[in-house]
Motif scaffolding. Structure first.
Motif, short mmCIF file in Angstrom:
data_model
loop_
_atom_site.label_atom_id
_atom_site.label_comp_id
_atom_site.label_asym_id
_atom_site.label_seq_id
_atom_site.Cartn_x
_atom_site.Cartn_y
_atom_site.Cartn_z
N LEU A 90 62.70 22.10 -62.33
CA LEU A 90 62.80 21.27 -63.54
C LEU A 90 63.50 22.01 -64.67
CD1 LEU A 90 59.14 19.83 -63.58
CD2 LEU A 90 61.20 18.73 -62.67
N GLY A 91 63.98 23.22 -64.40
CA GLY A 91 64.64 24.02 -65.42
C GLY A 91 63.68 24.75 -66.34
N LEU A 92 62.40 24.77 -66.01
CA LEU A 92 61.41 25.41 -66.87
C LEU A 92 61.56 26.92 -66.88
CD1 LEU A 92 58.24 23.29 -66.01
CD2 LEU A 92 59.79 23.05 -67.97
N GLY A 93 61.96 27.51 -65.76
CA GLY A 93 62.14 28.96 -65.69
C GLY A 93 63.16 29.45 -66.69
N GLU A 94 64.27 28.74 -66.81
CA GLU A 94 65.31 29.13 -67.75
C GLU A 94 64.80 29.04 -69.19
OE1 GLU A 94 69.77 27.70 -69.11
OE2 GLU A 94 69.09 27.24 -67.08
N VAL A 95 64.13 27.95 -69.52
CA VAL A 95 63.58 27.79 -70.87
C VAL A 95 62.53 28.87 -71.15
CG1 VAL A 95 62.33 26.24 -72.44
CG2 VAL A 95 64.04 25.31 -70.86
N LEU A 96 61.70 29.15 -70.17
CA LEU A 96 60.67 30.17 -70.29
C LEU A 96 61.28 31.54 -70.60
CD1 LEU A 96 57.71 31.18 -69.92
CD2 LEU A 96 58.21 31.35 -67.47
N VAL A 97 62.29 31.94 -69.85
CA VAL A 97 62.92 33.25 -70.07
C VAL A 97 63.63 33.27 -71.42
CG1 VAL A 97 64.60 34.93 -69.22
CG2 VAL A 97 63.04 33.81 -67.62
N GLN A 98 64.27 32.17 -71.81
CA GLN A 98 64.91 32.11 -73.13
C GLN A 98 63.88 32.29 -74.24
OE1 GLN A 98 66.93 28.34 -72.73
NE2 GLN A 98 68.83 29.31 -72.05
N LYS A 99 62.70 31.69 -74.08
CA LYS A 99 61.63 31.87 -75.07
C LYS A 99 61.15 33.32 -75.08
CE LYS A 99 59.91 27.19 -75.56
NZ LYS A 99 60.25 27.09 -76.99
N ALA A 100 61.05 33.93 -73.91
CA ALA A 100 60.64 35.33 -73.83
C ALA A 100 61.67 36.24 -74.50
CB ALA A 100 60.41 35.73 -72.37
N ILE A 101 62.94 35.98 -74.27
CA ILE A 101 64.01 36.76 -74.91
C ILE A 101 63.91 36.62 -76.43
CG2 ILE A 101 66.51 36.89 -75.28
CD1 ILE A 101 66.80 36.12 -72.25
N ALA A 102 63.77 35.40 -76.91
CA ALA A 102 63.67 35.15 -78.35
C ALA A 102 62.45 35.87 -78.94
CB ALA A 102 63.60 33.66 -78.63
N THR A 103 61.35 35.87 -78.21
CA THR A 103 60.13 36.54 -78.67
C THR A 103 60.35 38.05 -78.75
OG1 THR A 103 58.77 34.78 -77.74
CG2 THR A 103 57.68 36.89 -78.16
#
Length: 155
Positions: A90-103
């Motif tokens: 569902l593309g959640l992994g990409e969004v998850l890693v982007q949030k982790a990078i931003a954090t």
């Protein structure tokens, strides 16, 4: 409705903590048939950030962001990146890693971000800006490689 949370350990209620650990064990221990010490004290570090995607009390995706020197000397790290089996593709992994990078960028600006990635995910992490920084090595009998997202600019 899906909801993202970024919290410290002490902000986790017992149900969320249980669901978080259940997802991590389901993915890293059961699915990958890999007995290893899941509880490593890094969750408890006061600067660790837990990123959770919740829907109806279930955690669909999770990652943790670690302060410099917790896993990687002088650099923040991202680890325990996982998406529930029912929520994959569902593309959640990409969004998850982007949030982790931003954090990680927000918590430790200007520092490169390190991960110990399972080798089969190398292209996924490269698509998010990470570059391989080691040869493959075994971690808990699973091939991994060190990858770095360069944040610092050369002088």
């Amino acid at each position: 409705m899906m909801e993202w949370d970024i919290v410290r350990f002490e902000q986790l209620d017992t149900y969320t903590l249980y669901a978080m650990l259940q997802l991590r064990v389901d993915v890293f221990v059961v699915e990958q048939n890999c007995p290893y010490p899941e509880l490593d004290d890094k969750d408890l570090h006061p600067q660790t950030r837990h990123i959770l995607l919740k829907k109806a009390g279930k955690i669909l995706a999770y990652a943790r962001v670690l302060a410099p020197d917790v896993s990687f000397a002088g650099s923040p790290g991202i680890g325990r990146v996982c998406v529930a089996q029912t929520a994959r593709r569902l593309g959640l992994g990409e969004v998850l890693v982007q949030k982790a990078i931003a954090t990680a960028k927000e918590g430790w600006p200007g520092l490169d971000i390190h991960i110990s990635a399972q080798c089969y995910l190398q292209r996924f992490y490269e698509s998010l800006g990470f570059a391989a920084a080691s040869e493959a090595y075994l971690e808990d009998d699973i091939p991994h490689l060190k990858m770095i997202l360069a944040i610092t600019q050369p002088a």
